[in-house]
Design an enzyme around this catalytic site. Structure first.
Site, short mmCIF file in Angstrom:
data_model
loop_
_atom_site.label_atom_id
_atom_site.label_comp_id
_atom_site.label_asym_id
_atom_site.label_seq_id
_atom_site.Cartn_x
_atom_site.Cartn_y
_atom_site.Cartn_z
N PHE A 10 42.47 36.38 68.46
CA PHE A 10 43.00 35.34 69.33
C PHE A 10 42.89 33.96 68.69
CE2 PHE A 10 41.79 38.73 72.18
CZ PHE A 10 42.78 38.72 73.16
N ASP A 11 43.94 33.19 68.83
CA ASP A 11 43.83 31.75 68.66
C ASP A 11 43.06 31.23 69.88
OD1 ASP A 11 44.30 29.13 67.71
OD2 ASP A 11 46.05 28.96 69.00
#
Length: 220
Positions: A10-11
């Site tokens: 995930f960003d």
């Protein structure tokens, strides 16, 4: 048939943290220190890129003769304050992460934000224990859109790139993940970008984080 996923990366900004609206204010605060009035007109240009690229863009746009390292440090210091007191979590973030853990997937965060803002934010929202790995922008030499941060995540997770799903909100992040030979689910923030611009770049385009578990199940 596409290979099934073993890890989700995930960003942070704009994916787990509802921080994108605040970056205009962070950068306005930064640029005001150099006598520049900024109203967010270049938000799309710096969305998701490394601190260095963002600062160099601003220096060029506003003809600033300031050391890049100095501006990067100040941007990080200002961001720390915002992440500590103003920026919140998207409501679906924690339930989605918990569901993915129950699916026996390895989870990581790879963010352009610096450690001093990202790690306390994740800890404050009790997300840190859900991740196998956290890599921040000041822990890599080359920031997004360079693939280094994603390649390092793959290596440390022990999961090959083709078995990793990346969740991103910026085109620079999508480009970084694609350059690392990973598949990408994009969640464009319709407040700032046109989702149609993502259709040719990302493997999947979704409207909300809570669509990620079903997307993974559908792959097999």
């Amino acid at each position: 048939m596409p290979r099934r996923f073993h890890a989700v990366i995930f960003d942070l900004d704009g994916v787990l943290a509802d921080s994108e609206p605040w970056w205009n204010e962070i950068d306005a605060t930064l640029l005001a220190e150099y006598s520049v009035t900024y109203r967010g007109e270049y938000h799309r240009n710096v969305l998701g890129v490394s601190y260095r690229l963002a600062v160099e863009f601003y220096k060029n746009a506003f003809s600033l003769s300031v050391p890049t390292e100095e501006m990067m440090q100040r941007r990080g210091e200002i961001a720390v304050r915002f992440f500590a007191h103003r920026i919140g979590l998207f409501p679906s973030a924690k339930p989605v992460l918990e569901e993915l853990r129950h699916m026996n997937l390895r989870l990581a965060v790879t963010t352009s934000s610096v450690s001093a803002s990202a790690r306390p934010f994740l800890g404050r929202h009790e997300l840190s224990p859900l991740f196998d790995l956290i890599i921040t922008g000041d822990e890599v030499e080359h920031g997004k859109p360079h693939p280094e941060i994603y390649l390092r995540a793959s290596e440390k997770l022990g999961v090959p790139p083709e078995a990793c799903l990346v969740v991103e909100d910026s085109l620079s992040g999508v480009a970084a993940a694609k350059a690392a030979q990973m598949r990408v689910a994009a969640i464009p923030d319709r407040r700032f970008v046109d989702p149609r611009n993502y259709e040719k770049e990302a493997n999947y385009v979704v409207s909300d984080l809570n669509e990620i578990p079903s997307l993974i199940r559908n792959i097999g």
